[in-house]
Design an enzyme around this catalytic site. Structure first.
Site, PDB file in Angstrom:
ATOM      1  N   ASN A 190     -87.207  99.488 -15.614  1.00 16.29           N
ATOM      2  CA  ASN A 190     -87.647  99.642 -14.229  1.00 16.29           C
ATOM      3  C   ASN A 190     -86.590  99.038 -13.315  1.00 16.29           C
ATOM      4  OD1 ASN A 190     -89.477 100.150 -12.030  1.00 16.29           O
ATOM      5  ND2 ASN A 190     -89.976  97.964 -12.014  1.00 16.29           N
ATOM      6  N   GLY A 248     -86.414 109.619  -4.704  1.00 13.10           N
ATOM      7  CA  GLY A 248     -85.506 110.088  -5.747  1.00 13.10           C
ATOM      8  C   GLY A 248     -84.044 109.741  -5.541  1.00 13.10           C
ATOM      9  N   ARG A 250     -97.455 103.574  -9.630  1.00 12.90           N
ATOM     10  CA  ARG A 250     -98.730 103.279 -10.276  1.00 12.90           C
ATOM     11  C   ARG A 250     -98.500 102.313 -11.420  1.00 12.90           C
ATOM     12  NH1 ARG A 250    -103.133 106.279  -9.652  1.00 12.90           N
ATOM     13  NH2 ARG A 250    -103.758 106.084 -11.818  1.00 12.90           N
ATOM     14  N   HIS A 293     -86.378  97.191  -9.501  1.00 17.47           N
ATOM     15  CA  HIS A 293     -87.234  96.593  -8.486  1.00 17.47           C
ATOM     16  C   HIS A 293     -86.361  96.012  -7.373  1.00 17.47           C
ATOM     17  CE1 HIS A 293     -90.714  94.664  -6.741  1.00 17.47           C
ATOM     18  NE2 HIS A 293     -89.977  93.574  -6.605  1.00 17.47           N
ATOM     19  N   LEU A 320     -96.980  93.448 -13.851  1.00 21.76           N
ATOM     20  CA  LEU A 320     -96.267  94.088 -12.739  1.00 21.76           C
ATOM     21  C   LEU A 320     -94.902  93.437 -12.486  1.00 21.76           C
ATOM     22  CD1 LEU A 320     -96.399  96.028 -10.246  1.00 21.76           C
ATOM     23  CD2 LEU A 320     -97.331  94.089  -8.983  1.00 21.76           C
ATOM     24  N   ASP A 321     -93.875  94.285 -12.444  1.00 20.80           N
ATOM     25  CA  ASP A 321     -92.520  93.843 -12.102  1.00 20.80           C
ATOM     26  C   ASP A 321     -92.080  92.616 -12.882  1.00 20.80           C
ATOM     27  OD1 ASP A 321     -92.281  95.938 -10.332  1.00 20.80           O
ATOM     28  OD2 ASP A 321     -93.142  94.796  -8.691  1.00 20.80           O
TER      29      ASP A 321
HETATM   30  C1  GRF Z   1     -86.409 101.701  -5.034  1.00 22.63           C
HETATM   31  O1  GRF Z   1     -86.226 100.789  -4.002  1.00 22.63           O
HETATM   32  C2  GRF Z   1     -86.834 100.976  -6.284  1.00 22.63           C
HETATM   33  O2  GRF Z   1     -86.256  99.727  -6.414  1.00 22.63           O
HETATM   34  C3  GRF Z   1     -88.313 100.833  -6.074  1.00 22.63           C
HETATM   35  O3  GRF Z   1     -88.701 102.051  -5.487  1.00 22.63           O
HETATM   36  C4  GRF Z   1     -87.616 102.598  -4.778  1.00 22.63           C
HETATM   37  C5  GRF Z   1     -87.382 103.976  -5.284  1.00 22.63           C
HETATM   38  O4  GRF Z   1     -86.447 104.649  -4.503  1.00 22.63           O
HETATM   39  N1  GRF Z   1     -88.983 100.521  -7.303  1.00 22.63           N
HETATM   40  P1  GRF Z   1     -85.935 106.087  -4.902  1.00 22.63           P
HETATM   41  O5  GRF Z   1     -87.159 106.984  -5.067  1.00 22.63           O
HETATM   42  O6  GRF Z   1     -85.163 105.975  -6.154  1.00 22.63           O
HETATM   43  O7  GRF Z   1     -85.103 106.522  -3.737  1.00 22.63           O
END
Ligand code: GRF
Length: 217
Positions: A108, A16, A92, A110, A145-146
């Site tokens: 999203n 988070g 997921r 990534h 995905l991504d």
């Molecule tokens: C981040 O590195 C994000 O890019 C990836 O998952 C991680 C989530 O981190 N998809 P957080 O839960 O926001 O600290």
């Protein structure tokens, strides 16, 4: 968008930290109205509770299959009437029940310079490959995905001999800068997706906006 600004729901499975960065950056244009997870013990939910932001979870084990879980998550999401849904470490794959209702309103983040290194363990793979550059990407979500049209990237130069944990921390710092930036554009009606093309300030974005690490201070 409502008069009270852009209503945002964040979905995540874990820590988070992006939620925290986004919550700290919220302003008159946008606010986080709820967070959701597939894990009842996700620290994300506890962090939201500390800020008096409602949280919900739908654990996959409680449903007969992926479609039923997606449908339950989508129904929960709908009760908060979000204008924008943000994935931040939601681990997921989302099916059509979760993606279609939010098409053009689902982002999203990534931890790589997409299209390089989709999937997990990006920092390890960047180091193993000897890449000179790394970073993070915010993009609109599509079923793959991504993938999906890219909006903004934070970019850094990998230091020789750098450890995974240092590199991960540097990338995370970029994430905490670029995600609120993208959300601010969206909430300020500067950013949208039109026929699979990102439009920023009324112009198609051919390549994502790139912010160098040195500018993220
Ligand atoms: C981040 O590195 C994000 O890019 C990836 O998952 C991680 C989530 O981190 N998809 P957080 O839960 O926001 O600290």
């Amino acid at each position: 968008m409502k008069d009270s600004g852009c209503r945002i729901v964040i979905l995540g499975s874990g820590r988070g930290s992006n939620f925290e960065a986004l919550a700290a950056a919220a302003n008159a244009d946008w606010r986080i109205v709820a967070v959701g997870s597939d894990q009842r013990n996700a620290p994300l939910l506890a962090k939201a509770a500390r800020r008096s932001i409602p949280g919900f979870y739908r654990e996959p084990a409680a449903y007969p299959n992926r479609e039923a879980h997606d449908a339950a998550l989508a129904a929960a999401l709908k009760t908060y009437a979000p204008d924008l849904v943000l994935l931040a470490g939601y681990l997921r794959l989302l099916g059509p029940a979760m993606i279609e209702p939010w098409t053009e309103r689902l982002l999203n983040i990534h931890p790589s310079l997409l299209p390089a290194w989709p999937g997990l363990h990006t920092h390890e793979r960047v180091l193993a490959a000897g890449d000179r550059e790394h970073g993070a990407t915010v993009h609109f979500v599509t079923p793959e995905l991504d993938c999906g049209p890219r909006i903004i990237q934070g970019r850094l130069t990998v230091h020789p001999g750098e450890s995974v944990s240092i590199l991960a921390a540097r990338v995370l710092r970029l994430e905490h800068y670029i995600y609120p930036t993208a959300v601010g554009w969206y909430a300020g009606n500067r950013l949208k997706l039109e026929k699979d093309r990102v439009i920023l300030d009324d112009r198609p974005l051919i390549n994502p906006v790139v912010i160098e690490e040195t500018a993220c201070v």
